[in-house]
Design an enzyme around this catalytic site. Sequence first.
Site, PDB file in Angstrom:
ATOM      1  N   ARG A  63      89.550  -4.750  81.360  1.00 26.19           N
ATOM      2  CA  ARG A  63      90.799  -4.814  82.064  1.00 26.19           C
ATOM      3  C   ARG A  63      91.443  -6.016  82.498  1.00 26.19           C
ATOM      4  NH1 ARG A  63      92.058  -2.832  87.891  1.00 26.19           N
ATOM      5  NH2 ARG A  63      94.227  -2.181  87.739  1.00 26.19           N
ATOM      6  N   HIS A  67      94.870  -7.443  81.852  1.00 29.88           N
ATOM      7  CA  HIS A  67      95.873  -8.011  82.761  1.00 29.88           C
ATOM      8  C   HIS A  67      96.187  -9.640  82.462  1.00 29.88           C
ATOM      9  CE1 HIS A  67      95.980  -4.581  85.811  1.00 29.88           C
ATOM     10  NE2 HIS A  67      95.918  -4.094  84.559  1.00 29.88           N
ATOM     11  N   ASP A  68      95.079 -10.246  81.851  1.00 30.62           N
ATOM     12  CA  ASP A  68      95.437 -11.885  81.766  1.00 30.62           C
ATOM     13  C   ASP A  68      96.511 -11.716  80.639  1.00 30.62           C
ATOM     14  OD1 ASP A  68      95.048 -14.533  81.707  1.00 30.62           O
ATOM     15  OD2 ASP A  68      93.865 -14.296  80.226  1.00 30.62           O
ATOM     16  N   VAL A  71     100.586 -11.394  81.006  1.00 27.46           N
ATOM     17  CA  VAL A  71     101.278 -12.370  81.903  1.00 27.46           C
ATOM     18  C   VAL A  71     101.215 -13.777  81.152  1.00 27.46           C
ATOM     19  CG1 VAL A  71     101.531 -13.291  84.145  1.00 27.46           C
ATOM     20  CG2 VAL A  71     100.629 -10.942  83.864  1.00 27.46           C
ATOM     21  N   GLY A  73     100.716 -14.424  78.431  1.00 28.87           N
ATOM     22  CA  GLY A  73      99.653 -14.503  77.006  1.00 28.87           C
ATOM     23  C   GLY A  73      98.318 -14.902  77.675  1.00 28.87           C
ATOM     24  N   ASP A  75      95.675 -16.763  78.577  1.00 35.54           N
ATOM     25  CA  ASP A  75      95.514 -18.051  78.868  1.00 35.54           C
ATOM     26  C   ASP A  75      94.643 -18.207  80.307  1.00 35.54           C
ATOM     27  OD1 ASP A  75      97.069 -16.926  81.026  1.00 35.54           O
ATOM     28  OD2 ASP A  75      98.830 -18.404  80.511  1.00 35.54           O
ATOM     29  N   SER A  77      94.843 -17.289  83.211  1.00 36.51           N
ATOM     30  CA  SER A  77      95.794 -17.352  84.487  1.00 36.51           C
ATOM     31  C   SER A  77      95.388 -16.574  85.567  1.00 36.51           C
ATOM     32  CB  SER A  77      97.384 -17.302  84.165  1.00 36.51           C
ATOM     33  OG  SER A  77      97.633 -16.048  83.633  1.00 36.51           O
ATOM     34  N   ASN A  95      96.828  -6.052  90.693  1.00 38.31           N
ATOM     35  CA  ASN A  95      95.556  -6.667  90.682  1.00 38.31           C
ATOM     36  C   ASN A  95      94.785  -6.606  91.966  1.00 38.31           C
ATOM     37  OD1 ASN A  95      95.652  -7.337  87.919  1.00 38.31           O
ATOM     38  ND2 ASN A  95      96.982  -9.231  88.495  1.00 38.31           N
ATOM     39  N   PRO A 164     101.735  -3.269  82.732  1.00 33.26           N
ATOM     40  CA  PRO A 164     102.257  -1.785  82.875  1.00 33.26           C
ATOM     41  C   PRO A 164     101.583  -0.954  84.041  1.00 33.26           C
ATOM     42  CG  PRO A 164     101.476  -2.256  80.845  1.00 33.26           C
ATOM     43  CD  PRO A 164     101.343  -3.351  81.583  1.00 33.26           C
ATOM     44  N   HIS A 194      90.643   3.505  78.496  1.00 36.69           N
ATOM     45  CA  HIS A 194      90.225   4.392  79.744  1.00 36.69           C
ATOM     46  C   HIS A 194      89.428   5.543  79.272  1.00 36.69           C
ATOM     47  CE1 HIS A 194      94.345   3.279  81.737  1.00 36.69           C
ATOM     48  NE2 HIS A 194      93.637   2.193  81.804  1.00 36.69           N
ATOM     49  N   THR A 195      88.505   5.151  78.127  1.00 40.42           N
ATOM     50  CA  THR A 195      87.499   6.083  77.923  1.00 40.42           C
ATOM     51  C   THR A 195      86.470   5.616  78.774  1.00 40.42           C
ATOM     52  OG1 THR A 195      86.235   7.150  76.307  1.00 40.42           O
ATOM     53  CG2 THR A 195      86.533   4.771  76.065  1.00 40.42           C
TER      54      THR A 195
END
Length: 330
Positions: A63, A67-68, A71, A73, A75, A77, A95, A164, A194-195
């Site tokens: 995850r 999530h990186d 935003v 790309g 990178d 961040s 987050n 999302p 999400h498995t």
Amino acid sequence: MFLSTSSSFLLATILVALTLKQTNAQLSASFYATTCPNVSSIVINVIQQALQSDPRIGASLTRLHFHDCFVDGCDGSLLLDSTASIQSEKNAGPNTNSTRGFNVVDNIKTAVESSCPGVVSCADILALAAESSVSLAGGPSWNVLLGRRDSLTANQAGANTSIPSPFESLSNITAKFAAVGLNTNDLVALSGAHTFGRAQCRLFSNRLYNFSGTGNPDSTLSTSYLATLQQTCPQNGAGFNVANLDPTTPNGFDNNYYTNLQNNQGLLQSDQELFSTSGASTISIVNTFSGDQTAFFQAFVQSMINMGNISPLTGSNGEIRADCKKVNGS
């Protein structure tokens, strides 16, 4: 063999072109072949150790990569802490009190730095950790494309708008995927992550009691599954209890997620909508992946590679952070 003057010029031109192509190249599976050849095994070893005390960690690390990348790309961040000049993405809505595994990323970075100091980026560590986590849970393995560099800043506002949400409609989520160059097949395949893993009650409890202000549960939840979830997430609870994203094989990476959707056992609203949104193009993809795990695994690998290619920093852009939590020199 001797070359004519024209042939020599042509060869020189080709070499210059190849050099420029390599300079501007995107990612490569062999990027660390000579500079840090053991990086993959280092990542796997740290995650294996973490899994002994935390069976959720593989899903959490996967995850983080997701999530990186959404935003600005892939990178790294997301890994930056707040400073006087940086508002950390860790504190963005999608987050905060939710993303986890940062300590394991730090442990990986420490181990990698010990073997190959100043070579491997934190962004690449996230990509490698995601692949290792999926593979160790029984899912597919693949050659991770590498060569990303780390950002010099974070984008908290972007994290609030680009990632999302489990509460969004399928059309909104599809638009967010399209904004980073990912299509509907990528959406359904990547949702298959999400498995494994868990989700906090606050991310789906709206479906259990008063869905969309109706005063009733979400009608797309099976009644037996609803009863189970209501026990885990009481109506006036704090919301931080967790439920398995996949009630059948919660720690294994398989295609049961899609069968769960067919049985109205998708935990998040954004999960179930892939199958229950009338007329959606996602329905046929869910049916395919439910009936053919190999097809799902192949699609998942390609979609992870596609996601990992979102706007990476390469060449002289960004840096190789010594500490994933902060930019160099800070």
